[in-house]
Design an enzyme around this catalytic site. Structure first.
Site, mmCIF file in Angstrom:
data_model
loop_
_atom_site.group_PDB
_atom_site.id
_atom_site.type_symbol
_atom_site.label_atom_id
_atom_site.label_comp_id
_atom_site.label_asym_id
_atom_site.label_seq_id
_atom_site.Cartn_x
_atom_site.Cartn_y
_atom_site.Cartn_z
ATOM 1 N N CYS A 131 0.871 -1.177 0.000
ATOM 2 C CA CYS A 131 0.000 0.000 0.000
ATOM 3 C C CYS A 131 0.905 1.223 0.000
ATOM 4 C CB CYS A 131 -0.882 -0.027 1.249
ATOM 5 S SG CYS A 131 -1.765 1.513 1.577
ATOM 6 N N HIS A 132 0.362 2.332 -0.469
ATOM 7 C CA HIS A 132 1.162 3.553 -0.531
ATOM 8 C C HIS A 132 1.681 3.961 0.855
ATOM 9 C CE1 HIS A 132 2.308 6.590 -3.478
ATOM 10 N NE2 HIS A 132 2.558 7.295 -2.389
ATOM 11 N N THR A 133 0.948 3.592 1.899
ATOM 12 C CA THR A 133 1.372 3.973 3.253
ATOM 13 C C THR A 133 2.666 3.253 3.655
ATOM 14 O OG1 THR A 133 -0.945 4.316 3.766
ATOM 15 C CG2 THR A 133 0.550 4.217 5.633
ATOM 16 N N HIS B 273 0.954 -4.164 5.648
ATOM 17 C CA HIS B 273 -0.299 -4.178 6.425
ATOM 18 C C HIS B 273 -1.507 -4.581 5.579
ATOM 19 C CE1 HIS B 273 -0.148 -0.200 4.582
ATOM 20 N NE2 HIS B 273 -1.461 -0.145 4.709
ATOM 21 N N GLU B 274 -1.281 -5.158 4.383
ATOM 22 C CA GLU B 274 -2.418 -5.558 3.538
ATOM 23 C C GLU B 274 -2.192 -7.020 3.155
ATOM 24 O OE1 GLU B 274 -4.092 -2.324 0.810
ATOM 25 O OE2 GLU B 274 -3.623 -3.868 -0.646
ATOM 26 N N CYS C 249 -11.413 -3.944 19.825
ATOM 27 C CA CYS C 249 -11.427 -4.752 21.053
ATOM 28 C C CYS C 249 -12.839 -4.947 21.603
ATOM 29 C CB CYS C 249 -10.528 -4.115 22.108
ATOM 30 S SG CYS C 249 -11.236 -2.658 22.911
ATOM 31 N N CYS D 276 -13.084 -0.909 24.678
ATOM 32 C CA CYS D 276 -12.546 0.416 25.027
ATOM 33 C C CYS D 276 -13.601 1.487 24.753
ATOM 34 C CB CYS D 276 -11.271 0.699 24.243
ATOM 35 S SG CYS D 276 -11.534 1.089 22.509
ATOM 36 N N CYS E 267 -14.431 1.812 21.010
ATOM 37 C CA CYS E 267 -15.254 0.720 20.489
ATOM 38 C C CYS E 267 -16.688 0.798 21.011
ATOM 39 C CB CYS E 267 -14.646 -0.631 20.851
ATOM 40 S SG CYS E 267 -13.176 -1.034 19.898
ATOM 41 N N CYS F 15 -9.905 2.163 17.602
ATOM 42 C CA CYS F 15 -9.882 1.399 18.855
ATOM 43 C C CYS F 15 -8.637 1.827 19.620
ATOM 44 C CB CYS F 15 -9.820 -0.096 18.539
ATOM 45 S SG CYS F 15 -9.449 -1.135 19.979
ATOM 46 N N ARG G 175 -3.333 0.774 20.511
ATOM 47 C CA ARG G 175 -2.803 1.793 19.607
ATOM 48 C C ARG G 175 -1.462 2.371 20.059
ATOM 49 N NH1 ARG G 175 -0.659 4.226 16.501
ATOM 50 N NH2 ARG G 175 -1.361 5.633 14.852
ATOM 51 N N CYS H 11 -6.628 -3.280 3.615
ATOM 52 C CA CYS H 11 -6.496 -1.819 3.670
ATOM 53 C C CYS H 11 -7.207 -1.066 2.536
ATOM 54 C CB CYS H 11 -5.025 -1.396 3.726
ATOM 55 S SG CYS H 11 -4.860 0.395 3.925
ATOM 56 N N ARG I 99 -2.376 -2.497 -7.405
ATOM 57 C CA ARG I 99 -1.866 -3.303 -6.307
ATOM 58 C C ARG I 99 -1.006 -4.432 -6.862
ATOM 59 N NH1 ARG I 99 -2.550 0.385 -3.090
ATOM 60 N NH2 ARG I 99 -3.625 0.158 -1.085
HETATM 61 N N1 LIG Z 1 -6.937 6.907 5.574
HETATM 62 C C1 LIG Z 1 -6.723 5.636 5.367
HETATM 63 O O1 LIG Z 1 -7.214 4.775 6.094
HETATM 64 C C2 LIG Z 1 -5.863 5.205 4.214
HETATM 65 C C3 LIG Z 1 -5.866 3.859 3.811
HETATM 66 C C4 LIG Z 1 -5.126 3.502 2.696
HETATM 67 C C5 LIG Z 1 -4.371 4.441 2.022
HETATM 68 N N2 LIG Z 1 -4.368 5.723 2.470
HETATM 69 C C6 LIG Z 1 -3.627 6.764 1.745
HETATM 70 O O2 LIG Z 1 -4.400 7.065 0.593
HETATM 71 C C7 LIG Z 1 -3.565 7.613 -0.419
HETATM 72 C C8 LIG Z 1 -3.820 6.900 -1.736
HETATM 73 O O3 LIG Z 1 -3.377 5.578 -1.684
HETATM 74 P P1 LIG Z 1 -3.244 4.718 -3.045
HETATM 75 O O4 LIG Z 1 -2.687 3.396 -2.645
HETATM 76 O O5 LIG Z 1 -4.500 4.764 -3.830
HETATM 77 O O6 LIG Z 1 -2.107 5.597 -3.785
HETATM 78 P P2 LIG Z 1 -1.649 5.692 -5.290
HETATM 79 O O7 LIG Z 1 -0.295 6.289 -5.287
HETATM 80 O O8 LIG Z 1 -1.834 4.386 -5.972
HETATM 81 O O9 LIG Z 1 -2.672 6.718 -5.987
HETATM 82 C C9 LIG Z 1 -2.523 8.106 -5.947
HETATM 83 C C10 LIG Z 1 -3.047 8.703 -7.252
HETATM 84 O O10 LIG Z 1 -3.002 10.123 -7.121
HETATM 85 C C11 LIG Z 1 -2.550 10.686 -8.343
HETATM 86 N N3 LIG Z 1 -1.996 12.018 -8.043
HETATM 87 C C12 LIG Z 1 -0.795 12.312 -7.477
HETATM 88 N N4 LIG Z 1 -0.675 13.645 -7.317
HETATM 89 C C13 LIG Z 1 -1.818 14.189 -7.783
HETATM 90 C C14 LIG Z 1 -2.297 15.540 -7.894
HETATM 91 N N5 LIG Z 1 -1.578 16.572 -7.456
HETATM 92 N N6 LIG Z 1 -3.528 15.735 -8.411
HETATM 93 C C15 LIG Z 1 -4.272 14.686 -8.863
HETATM 94 N N7 LIG Z 1 -3.864 13.395 -8.798
HETATM 95 C C16 LIG Z 1 -2.661 13.153 -8.253
HETATM 96 C C17 LIG Z 1 -1.549 9.685 -8.877
HETATM 97 O O11 LIG Z 1 -1.365 9.827 -10.277
HETATM 98 C C18 LIG Z 1 -2.220 8.359 -8.489
HETATM 99 O O12 LIG Z 1 -3.086 7.909 -9.522
HETATM 100 C C19 LIG Z 1 -2.138 7.486 0.126
HETATM 101 O O13 LIG Z 1 -1.782 8.719 0.711
HETATM 102 C C20 LIG Z 1 -2.276 6.431 1.202
HETATM 103 O O14 LIG Z 1 -1.249 6.558 2.159
HETATM 104 C C21 LIG Z 1 -5.094 6.121 3.535
HETATM 105 N N1 LIG Z 2 1.511 7.367 11.296
HETATM 106 C C1 LIG Z 2 1.021 8.507 10.560
HETATM 107 C C2 LIG Z 2 -0.436 8.388 10.227
HETATM 108 C C3 LIG Z 2 -0.689 7.283 9.271
HETATM 109 C C4 LIG Z 2 -2.178 7.153 9.031
HETATM 110 O O1 LIG Z 2 -2.899 8.140 8.950
HETATM 111 N N2 LIG Z 2 -2.627 5.942 8.917
HETATM 112 C C5 LIG Z 2 -4.005 5.672 8.568
HETATM 113 C C6 LIG Z 2 -4.024 4.397 7.830
HETATM 114 S S1 LIG Z 2 -3.156 4.442 6.347
HETATM 115 C C7 LIG Z 2 -3.345 2.889 5.767
HETATM 116 O O2 LIG Z 2 -2.763 2.777 4.571
HETATM 117 C C8 LIG Z 2 -4.877 5.450 9.794
HETATM 118 O O3 LIG Z 2 -5.781 4.660 9.795
HETATM 119 N N3 LIG Z 2 -4.635 6.168 10.818
HETATM 120 C C9 LIG Z 2 -5.344 6.003 12.059
HETATM 121 C C10 LIG Z 2 -4.452 5.380 13.094
HETATM 122 O O4 LIG Z 2 -3.278 5.134 12.763
HETATM 123 O O5 LIG Z 2 -4.914 5.115 14.195
HETATM 124 C C11 LIG Z 2 1.261 9.790 11.325
HETATM 125 O O6 LIG Z 2 1.641 9.721 12.502
HETATM 126 O O7 LIG Z 2 1.090 10.852 10.700
HETATM 127 ZN ZN LIG Z 3 -2.763 0.957 3.559
HETATM 128 ZN ZN LIG Z 4 -11.355 -0.898 21.336
#
Ligand SMILES: NC(=O)c1ccc[n+]([C@@H]2O[C@H](COP(=O)([O-])OP(=O)(O)OC[C@H]3O[C@@H](n4cnc5c(N)ncnc54)[C@H](O)[C@@H]3O)[C@@H](O)[C@H]2O)c1
Ligand SMILES: N[C@@H](CCC(=O)N[C@@H](CSCO)C(=O)NCC(=O)O)C(=O)O
Ligand SMILES: [Zn+2]
Ligand SMILES: [Zn+2]
Length: 458
Positions: A126-128, A148-149, A178, A181, A184, A192, A196, A256, A451
């Site tokens: 994953c991108h993260t 994580h995936e 859990c 907490c 939850c 949760c 954490r 994820c 992916r």
């Molecule tokens: N919040 C969450 O729970 C959670 C879960 C999973 C992933 N994420 C985050 O979500 C984001 C996306 O993940 P992904 O795996 O789909 O990433 P990815 O890199 O596959 O996709 C990102 C897309 O954004 C495009 N892009 C980049 N810059 C841009 C811009 N300025 N304007 C328009 N498009 C642009 C890229 O061309 C690409 O298609 C990442 O930051 C990841 O860390 C968050």
């Molecule tokens: N560790 C980072 C934050 C990272 C983050 O925001 N993680 C997301 C999941 S990304 C999955 O690809 C998330 O769920 N955050 C909630 C949590 O971690 O509890 C930072 O410190 O900035």
């Molecule tokens: Zn992820």
């Molecule tokens: Zn909990």
């Protein structure tokens, strides 16, 4: 007489055929035809033609059941040999930010009370993972084992673990659940609090230590999952037990990206039929947002990406229009406001770029438009907008794991995939072996990769 598709047995055979077909896309699978005790074996059984008689219709179902029992016994016996022992296996260690991951022998200690040791069979990237590896994550610790995936099989459990046992097919969940907490119990969030602090510090709750080491030197855990290892140890509150028939090389994605996008639409924004939607970033997360928006009945789904090649692909996930900010002189928020008679009902930022987060908020309709932040931005980055944007009714939200409660709802998502109600296969553009993990990270930065799934055991 050949299958006509009407019998129960045939439904099983169809399922096998579909998965068999997709498992070969873009990969040379050395497991094909073999009989290893791993999650996707069931789908490799030779298919026999059946006719309309009761006798022949039952054959595939019985064969399947016998196989699953023998698979379970075989796994159970092999896990008896390792329970309570340190396991030495291959893991990809990130020693320093941005330096290639090193595949090496890692010692994985047995699970302590409330912990589960899992044999990871498949993991995606994953991108993260790339974000933390880059050194931009304030919680990033080195050396660590990222990932994580994933999906795997429980090898052993620690004292007091009651909800899973050796042989269970599972998805490790970075967001724990859990059920005890205050988070939850609140009914207001999927976050949760139970483990954490430990997962953020790269250790296990019990003794605040790592279960991974290389020649006696500890290696940090990551996100409570560390799936870039053939075996990992996680907290029991971070394990979702799933249908043992689900193909692990596919459902690993439910750890994820796919749930995050779907849940951002269904749980966080709660998009209604007829809504207009803008999605910034069409990677896996953005495409899953499109899939969720389509299923929620959105009338227009506008995809925004700086890579125009994404549009062809995105149409298959429900995107109805495409905008490349590079094709316009005006700010992208203005382009979208003009396209939609004042702005969209919902927008989603799926990139992790704080300037784009602002644009995503400001392209929302006055009075009610809601923008959801999904992307993870680097350490030190902050969001900004004129407060007037919120005073005039726009709402800014964020989501972690799409608001899904992991242990309760990941099995439900697996079932939805098995019923073909959600896509997974379509997000898997590449399959590689574990040894190619650094190549897989290179691929992630190419536009053609959504992916990449790695197979951890030969
Ligand atoms: N919040 C969450 O729970 C959670 C879960 C999973 C992933 N994420 C985050 O979500 C984001 C996306 O993940 P992904 O795996 O789909 O990433 P990815 O890199 O596959 O996709 C990102 C897309 O954004 C495009 N892009 C980049 N810059 C841009 C811009 N300025 N304007 C328009 N498009 C642009 C890229 O061309 C690409 O298609 C990442 O930051 C990841 O860390 C968050
Ligand atoms: N560790 C980072 C934050 C990272 C983050 O925001 N993680 C997301 C999941 S990304 C999955 O690809 C998330 O769920 N955050 C909630 C949590 O971690 O509890 C930072 O410190 O900035
Ligand atoms: Zn992820
Ligand atoms: Zn909990």
């Amino acid at each position: 007489m050949k299958h006509n598709g009407g019998c129960k047995a045939h439904a099983v055979v169809n399922n096998i055929s579909r998965n068999e077909h997709h498992s070969t896309v873009g990969s040379k699978d050395p497991m094909r035809g073999s009989r290893k005790v791993e999650g996707h074996f069931r789908r490799q059984l030779p298919l026999t033609e059946c006719d309309d008689s009761d006798h022949t219709e039952r054959i595939p179902v019985q064969f399947d059941l016998i196989y699953r029992i023998s698979e379970y016994i075989s796994f159970f016996l092999s896990s008896m040999a390792t329970q309570g022992q340190v396991i030495t296996c291959k893991a990809a260690v990130a020693y320093e930010p941005n330096k290639p991951l090193v595949i090496e022998d890692v010692q994985v200690a047995p699970p302590q009370a409330g912990e589960v040791r899992i044999k990871i069979l498949f993991t995606a990237l994953c991108h993260t993972d790339a974000y933390t590896w880059s050194g931009k994550d304030p919680e990033g610790l080195f050396p660590c084992i990222l990932g994580h995936e994933a999906a795997g099989i429980v090898e052993s459990v620690g004292e007091g673990v009651t909800e899973v046992q050796p042989g269970d097919h599972v998805i490790p969940c970075y967001q724990a659940e859990c059920r005890e907490c205050k988070f939850c119990k609140s009914g207001k969030t999927n976050l949760c609090g139970k483990v954490r602090t430990a997962t953020g510090a790269g250790v296990m709750m019990n003794d605040r230590k790592s279960r991974f080491s290389v020649n006696g030197k500890p290696i940090y855990h990551f996100m409570g999952t560390s799936t870039f290892s053939q075996y990992t140890v996680v907290h029991d509150v971070s394990v979702a037990k799933i249908d043992p028939q689900a193909p692990l090389d596919k459902v690993c994605l439910l750890g994820c990206g796919v749930p995050t996008g779907l849940g951002a639409v269904w749980n966080t924004a709660k998009v209604e039929p007829g809504s207009t939607v803008a999605i910034f970033g069409l990677g896996t997360v953005g495409l899953a947002v499109a899939e969720g928006a389509k299923s929620a009945g959105a009338s227009r789904i506008i995809g925004v990406d700086i890579d125009s090649k994404k549009y062809g692909l995105a149409k298959n996930f429900g995107v109805t229009e495409f905008v490349n900010p590079k094709d316009h002189d005006k700010p992208i928020q203005q382009v979208i406001v003009d396209l939609t008679d004042g702005g969209v009902d919902y927008s989603f930022e799926c990139i992790g770029n704080v300037s784009v987060m602002r644009a995503a908020l400001e392209c929302c309709h006055k009075g009610w438009g809601t923008s959801v932040i999904i992307g993870v931005a680097a350490s030190g980055q902050e969001i900004s907008t004129r407060p007037f944007q919120l005073v005039t009714g726009r709402v800014w939200k964020g989501t972690a794991f799409g608001g899904f409660k992991s242990r309760s709802q990941v099995p439900w998502l697996v079932d939805k995939y098995m019923k073909k109600e959600i896509k997974i296969d379509e997000y898997i553009t590449h399959n590689l072996t574990f040894g190619d993990i650094n190549k897989a990270f290179d691929l992630m930065h190419e536009g053609s990769c959504l992916r990449c799934v790695l197979k951890l055991h030969e």
